[in-house]
Design a protein around this motif. Sequence first.
Motif, PDB file in Angstrom:
ATOM      1  N   PHE A  11       0.834  -1.204   0.000  1.00 25.90           N
ATOM      2  CA  PHE A  11       0.000   0.000   0.000  1.00 25.90           C
ATOM      3  C   PHE A  11       0.868   1.252   0.000  1.00 25.90           C
ATOM      4  O   PHE A  11       0.612   2.197  -0.757  1.00 25.90           O
ATOM      5  CB  PHE A  11      -0.916  -0.005   1.213  1.00 25.90           C
ATOM      6  N   ASP A  12       1.891   1.275   0.853  1.00 30.13           N
ATOM      7  CA  ASP A  12       2.755   2.457   0.930  1.00 30.13           C
ATOM      8  C   ASP A  12       3.475   2.707  -0.386  1.00 30.13           C
ATOM      9  O   ASP A  12       3.682   3.858  -0.789  1.00 30.13           O
ATOM     10  CB  ASP A  12       3.782   2.289   2.059  1.00 30.13           C
ATOM     11  N   TYR A  36      13.855  11.605   2.415  1.00 36.55           N
ATOM     12  CA  TYR A  36      12.926  12.317   1.538  1.00 36.55           C
ATOM     13  C   TYR A  36      11.549  11.649   1.507  1.00 36.55           C
ATOM     14  O   TYR A  36      10.545  12.299   1.193  1.00 36.55           O
ATOM     15  CB  TYR A  36      13.495  12.426   0.125  1.00 36.55           C
ATOM     16  N   LEU A  37      11.489  10.352   1.841  1.00 38.38           N
ATOM     17  CA  LEU A  37      10.190   9.684   1.939  1.00 38.38           C
ATOM     18  C   LEU A  37       9.591   9.866   3.334  1.00 38.38           C
ATOM     19  O   LEU A  37       8.386  10.101   3.477  1.00 38.38           O
ATOM     20  CB  LEU A  37      10.335   8.190   1.635  1.00 38.38           C
ATOM     21  N   GLU A  81       1.228  13.250   5.287  1.00 38.10           N
ATOM     22  CA  GLU A  81       0.207  12.202   5.171  1.00 38.10           C
ATOM     23  C   GLU A  81      -0.699  12.512   3.988  1.00 38.10           C
ATOM     24  O   GLU A  81      -0.933  13.680   3.686  1.00 38.10           O
ATOM     25  CB  GLU A  81      -0.609  12.122   6.455  1.00 38.10           C
ATOM     26  N   PRO A  82      -1.188  11.520   3.264  1.00 40.69           N
ATOM     27  CA  PRO A  82      -1.070  10.074   3.527  1.00 40.69           C
ATOM     28  C   PRO A  82       0.119   9.429   2.829  1.00 40.69           C
ATOM     29  O   PRO A  82       0.183   8.219   2.734  1.00 40.69           O
ATOM     30  CB  PRO A  82      -2.374   9.545   2.944  1.00 40.69           C
ATOM     31  N   PHE A  83       1.044  10.241   2.312  1.00 34.34           N
ATOM     32  CA  PHE A  83       2.128   9.694   1.499  1.00 34.34           C
ATOM     33  C   PHE A  83       3.301   9.182   2.330  1.00 34.34           C
ATOM     34  O   PHE A  83       4.090   8.372   1.843  1.00 34.34           O
ATOM     35  CB  PHE A  83       2.631  10.745   0.504  1.00 34.34           C
ATOM     36  N   ALA A  84       3.435   9.654   3.556  1.00 37.76           N
ATOM     37  CA  ALA A  84       4.558   9.222   4.384  1.00 37.76           C
ATOM     38  C   ALA A  84       4.423   7.739   4.712  1.00 37.76           C
ATOM     39  O   ALA A  84       3.364   7.297   5.181  1.00 37.76           O
ATOM     40  CB  ALA A  84       4.600  10.038   5.672  1.00 37.76           C
ATOM     41  N   PRO A  85       5.471   6.940   4.477  1.00 39.18           N
ATOM     42  CA  PRO A  85       5.402   5.502   4.791  1.00 39.18           C
ATOM     43  C   PRO A  85       5.301   5.265   6.295  1.00 39.18           C
ATOM     44  O   PRO A  85       5.632   6.134   7.103  1.00 39.18           O
ATOM     45  CB  PRO A  85       6.732   4.959   4.235  1.00 39.18           C
ATOM     46  N   GLU A  86       4.814   4.084   6.639  1.00 39.11           N
ATOM     47  CA  GLU A  86       4.772   3.694   8.043  1.00 39.11           C
ATOM     48  C   GLU A  86       6.178   3.543   8.593  1.00 39.11           C
ATOM     49  O   GLU A  86       7.158   3.489   7.851  1.00 39.11           O
ATOM     50  CB  GLU A  86       4.047   2.346   8.194  1.00 39.11           C
TER      51      GLU A  86
END
Length: 817
Positions: free
Chosen positions: A236-237, A469-470, A475-480
């Motif tokens: 998902f990420d 950079y990630l 949010e919602p693009f920042a990975p877990e």
Amino acid sequence: MVDHDAIVEQIAGIVSQRSRTVILVFLVITLLMSAGLGNVSTETGTSQFSEGTDAEAALQDVNREFGPAFAADEGTTQLIQVSENALSKPALLTMLRTQQRLEDRTELRVTATRSAASTIATTLDPSARSVADQIRAVERATPKQIDAAVRTATAQPGLTGILSTDFNRESATAGATIAVITHEVPAGLASGAGTSGDSPLQSIQLETQRVVAAGGGDIRVFGSGIISAEFASVIFDSLILVIPAAILLIVTFLIYAYRDPLDLAVGLLALVMTIVWTFGFMGLAGIPFTQMLTAVPPLLLAVGIDFGIHSVNRYREERVTGVGIAESMNVMTRQLIVAFFIVTGSTVIGFAANLTSSLPPLRDFGLIAAIGIIFTFLIFGIFLPALKLEVDRYRERTGFPAFASAPIGREGSVLGSALDVGVLIARRGPRIFLAVLLVSGLAAGAYGTGIDTSFSEEDFLPPEEVPDYLASLPEPFAPETYTVTRDLNFLEAEFESAARDSVTVYVSDSMRRDTALQSIEHANRDPPDAILQDGRQAAATSIIDVIDDYRAADPQFDALVERNDRNDDGVPDDDLTTIYDELFASPYASQASQYLTEDYRSARIVYDTEAESSQKAISADAKTLADQYRLSATATGQIVVFQAVSDTILDSAVRSLAVALGFTAIFLLFIYRVLEGSATLGIVNLVPIILTVTFIIGTMRALGIPFNAMTATVLSIAIGLGIDYSAHMTHRFADEYDGSNLHDALDETVFGTGGALTGSMLTTATGIGVLVIAVTPILGQFGFVTGIAIVYSYLTSVLVLPSVVVVWESVGGLSLP
């Protein structure tokens, strides 16, 4: 023979005369296909790749007959405690209180806890059986008493395996410890790492994380459920990062390619329909979405963008000469429907070649990609021209402005001058140029044969540290925040038990025969290099070790074994059934069942391996060891299974390449013989693709990119997408060349089709190449290599194909069959 000209004319007529009917039919089909979108499920992990291998079948037999390390209805969670001294009084209390909190939560189904803290507490107070009692024992003890208890407890075997390698008995210190929490879960659902799907163990371990975090301290939670959860979330990420970035880049380049809002809208609608059809088909067919299939949408977008740009560009070529809307569309459809058919047929062959693989995910990839390409052909070959026709008629009726009407890359433009380089080379020295390229291609291909092949669970996990950079994205693009890779690396670095791998030999033969145990003993002598040795014997654990343990504890059983040891080597070789019966009636029955089934028909022997040995060496030596048995024996275990998959990946890559090249060559020879009367144009079409494949293999090895579960498909993809570029060039040349002026035909081909190819290359290379920002490294590698393959395919088509055509014409050209 089928009159292909009549078929083409019929299709062109339907598009131009019944455009509204065509649009309606395609929109209805889209609505029907969209019904399957809600049925698309996901499948993650590594187990999907190993299905069907002998090693996996043996491993399943082992798991079924002997169960996991604990009971069949139990799963385990590991608590990793990292501290300046994990054996100090505060650290011990932190671990014990964490165990208490977990036991108190009924939804966690805790049946037992084991830790160094528990062992040390019971050493302090042997009557402290419950965790609450153990906490009181540690609370009452002084630091000196605890240090003495540590030295006493660690003098016994078994505890050191859960202490880090920096453990010092004298100072009673260790930097880290592992606690094992056992949960009761429904039978069969305590799955190991790498499995797919939701399970009670996954929800238990995620809740365990929350409970441990709420209590503070320096304890991490690790287990197969967390691995499974991160397998799913990383997809998902990756998608939520890649898809918006790809859309942004694709739309940017399409704006340049179309330069008209209505044309852009038509092209984007066709792309969306292609994805809806493909994923709708997956849902209706019950094919789950896997990480392998993450590559399908970019590939379909690549071909769809190419088809769309070529359609609009070729239509504009006619319109700028003053030809009417319907007539221009008719010319475009008649010419490009054939080119699209050639591209589709060749691309389908390239992707469908993966159906020859024995790996289910690769077969699914080949099937879905091939079907998706067929959908792309239908939508862009029939629907898009019909919709474009209606849009331009609307524009003409309403006076809606045409923002751009000139095709890309016409003569005199900067791009046109760059595109002419291939024609200039073809005019001045085509043979020398081709000779240099062919030699270079052979060298690159030969060099590339040494490329590595890999398959491991870590390929599918996120990196230990997500790039800054990630991580800094909103949010919602920042990975877990991912923990699995960090914890795996920590366990391997700090704990000998985690760093040392093991393999299993599964014996599927009667263990009642007198020579059964002797066969195991004989096979363990002088083991291969990758198997850990204890003296001249393999470091192995089997039913023989359980027999020895019971002999040491029970003199009567020792006497029974000695009476049935005819050659006095310590291993019984007579009346084994009686020995087993006594063993399974003893307190050692549970231990025995881990290595011998209760019907005495199967056994497992676990071998430790050398830490420095490679996966390939361990797998090979495990198979050698199994072959030394005088019983029916199979080497298995995760390492052996993963190496089998790795070998299959390479075999699949080579086989799919051979199948794709072979069937593509046959298809091109046939289709050009039918369409143009010259089968050898198929060879002309194929030369750039072969060069592209050789250069890709060489580049992958030079950059240290192995064949893995994703990149193994890149060769068939290179053929599929490479055909796209060279087929457009070859077919356009065949249309332009009348047998009299070769170089003029090449100029018209390069200026007309080369411009559309450039727009397509820029859009698709960046659209697929954007996968490099995916959280999963394996997707990043795939995006990078596929982007290179697209660029190579474009360059060989634009720069090399003109010289191939010149040489082809000089040896007979269209006069050849």
